[in-house]
Motif scaffolding. Structure first.
Motif, mmCIF file in Angstrom:
data_model
loop_
_atom_site.group_PDB
_atom_site.id
_atom_site.type_symbol
_atom_site.label_atom_id
_atom_site.label_comp_id
_atom_site.label_asym_id
_atom_site.label_seq_id
_atom_site.Cartn_x
_atom_site.Cartn_y
_atom_site.Cartn_z
ATOM 1 N N PHE A 88 71.365 114.280 126.920
ATOM 2 C CA PHE A 88 72.694 113.695 127.078
ATOM 3 C C PHE A 88 73.176 113.712 128.532
ATOM 4 C CE2 PHE A 88 73.369 118.157 126.179
ATOM 5 C CZ PHE A 88 74.380 118.521 127.055
ATOM 6 N N LEU A 89 72.577 114.499 129.392
ATOM 7 C CA LEU A 89 72.969 114.546 130.791
ATOM 8 C C LEU A 89 72.214 113.540 131.653
ATOM 9 C CD1 LEU A 89 73.319 118.386 131.437
ATOM 10 C CD2 LEU A 89 75.135 116.718 131.096
ATOM 11 N N GLU A 90 71.126 112.994 131.101
ATOM 12 C CA GLU A 90 70.327 112.057 131.885
ATOM 13 C C GLU A 90 71.054 110.730 131.989
ATOM 14 O OE1 GLU A 90 66.399 111.658 130.314
ATOM 15 O OE2 GLU A 90 66.147 113.820 130.152
ATOM 16 N N LYS A 91 71.052 110.162 133.170
ATOM 17 C CA LYS A 91 71.648 108.850 133.380
ATOM 18 C C LYS A 91 70.585 107.787 133.161
ATOM 19 C CE LYS A 91 75.518 109.216 136.459
ATOM 20 N NZ LYS A 91 76.080 108.763 137.707
ATOM 21 N N LYS A 92 71.001 106.687 132.588
ATOM 22 C CA LYS A 92 70.079 105.575 132.441
ATOM 23 C C LYS A 92 69.969 104.867 133.779
ATOM 24 C CE LYS A 92 69.815 103.669 127.849
ATOM 25 N NZ LYS A 92 70.250 102.585 126.966
ATOM 26 N N LYS A 93 68.756 104.649 134.220
ATOM 27 C CA LYS A 93 68.553 103.919 135.464
ATOM 28 C C LYS A 93 68.290 102.472 135.134
ATOM 29 C CE LYS A 93 67.746 106.532 139.240
ATOM 30 N NZ LYS A 93 67.376 106.254 140.559
ATOM 31 N N HIS A 94 68.964 101.596 135.835
ATOM 32 C CA HIS A 94 68.757 100.171 135.648
ATOM 33 C C HIS A 94 67.855 99.678 136.770
ATOM 34 C CE1 HIS A 94 71.800 99.837 132.525
ATOM 35 N NE2 HIS A 94 72.513 100.683 133.234
ATOM 36 N N PRO A 95 66.820 98.926 136.417
ATOM 37 C CA PRO A 95 65.928 98.408 137.454
ATOM 38 C C PRO A 95 66.637 97.382 138.320
ATOM 39 C CG PRO A 95 65.389 97.445 135.338
ATOM 40 C CD PRO A 95 66.442 98.490 135.090
ATOM 41 N N ILE A 96 66.104 97.165 139.485
ATOM 42 C CA ILE A 96 66.674 96.185 140.403
ATOM 43 C C ILE A 96 66.220 94.794 139.962
ATOM 44 C CG2 ILE A 96 66.694 95.388 142.804
ATOM 45 C CD1 ILE A 96 66.316 98.321 143.621
ATOM 46 N N THR A 97 67.157 93.870 139.926
ATOM 47 C CA THR A 97 66.876 92.501 139.508
ATOM 48 C C THR A 97 66.226 91.719 140.660
ATOM 49 O OG1 THR A 97 69.015 91.686 140.269
ATOM 50 C CG2 THR A 97 68.889 92.511 137.987
ATOM 51 N N PRO A 98 65.632 90.565 140.350
ATOM 52 C CA PRO A 98 65.084 89.728 141.437
ATOM 53 C C PRO A 98 66.139 89.383 142.488
ATOM 54 C CG PRO A 98 64.225 88.979 139.334
ATOM 55 C CD PRO A 98 65.283 90.022 139.034
ATOM 56 N N LEU A 99 67.365 89.075 142.041
ATOM 57 C CA LEU A 99 68.443 88.807 143.001
ATOM 58 C C LEU A 99 68.751 90.064 143.806
ATOM 59 C CD1 LEU A 99 70.640 86.966 144.210
ATOM 60 C CD2 LEU A 99 72.144 87.728 142.374
ATOM 61 N N GLY A 100 68.709 91.203 143.160
ATOM 62 C CA GLY A 100 68.956 92.474 143.841
ATOM 63 C C GLY A 100 67.968 92.713 144.967
ATOM 64 N N TRP A 101 66.686 92.381 144.725
ATOM 65 C CA TRP A 101 65.671 92.539 145.774
ATOM 66 C C TRP A 101 65.944 91.598 146.942
ATOM 67 C CZ3 TRP A 101 63.343 96.787 146.191
ATOM 68 C CH2 TRP A 101 62.908 97.509 145.083
ATOM 69 N N LYS A 102 66.404 90.370 146.632
ATOM 70 C CA LYS A 102 66.734 89.422 147.711
ATOM 71 C C LYS A 102 67.891 89.953 148.554
ATOM 72 C CE LYS A 102 65.319 85.222 145.300
ATOM 73 N NZ LYS A 102 65.799 83.959 144.721
#
Length: 70
Positions: free
Chosen positions: A3-17
Motif C-alpha cells: 500500500f505504500l508503493e507508488k504506481k509509476k507511469h511510463p513516459i509517453t512518446p510525447l513525453g520523450w519528445k
C-alpha cells in the motif's frame, strides 16, 4: 507493504519528445514551466500521460516546436 508503493507511469512518446527538446535547449522542466507559466504538475501529466491537459498540451507543443501525434 504494497500500500505504500507508488504506481509509476511510463513516459509517453510525447513525453520523450518534450524531454529531448528540453535537453536540446539545456533547460530543466522547472525552468521551462516557470518561464512559460505552466504548472509543473501539468507538464508532468503530459510527460506521463496521466491526465488530458489539452490547453497545456497545445502550448507545450507550440513552444517546443514538436509534433503531437496522438
Amino acid at each position: 507493504m504494497k500500500f505504500l508503493e507508488k504506481k509509476k507511469h511510463p513516459i509517453t512518446p510525447l513525453g520523450w519528445k518534450i524531454k529531448e527538446k528540453l535537453i536540446e535547449k539545456q533547460m530543466d522542466q522547472k525552468t521551462f514551466c516557470d518561464m512559460n507559466k505552466i504548472p509543473a504538475s501539468r507538464l508532468s501529466n503530459l510527460i506521463h500521460g496521466t491526465r488530458k491537459t489539452k490547453r497545456y498540451r497545445k502550448q507545450v507543443v507550440a513552444l517546443l516546436g514538436i509534433t503531437d501525434e496522438k
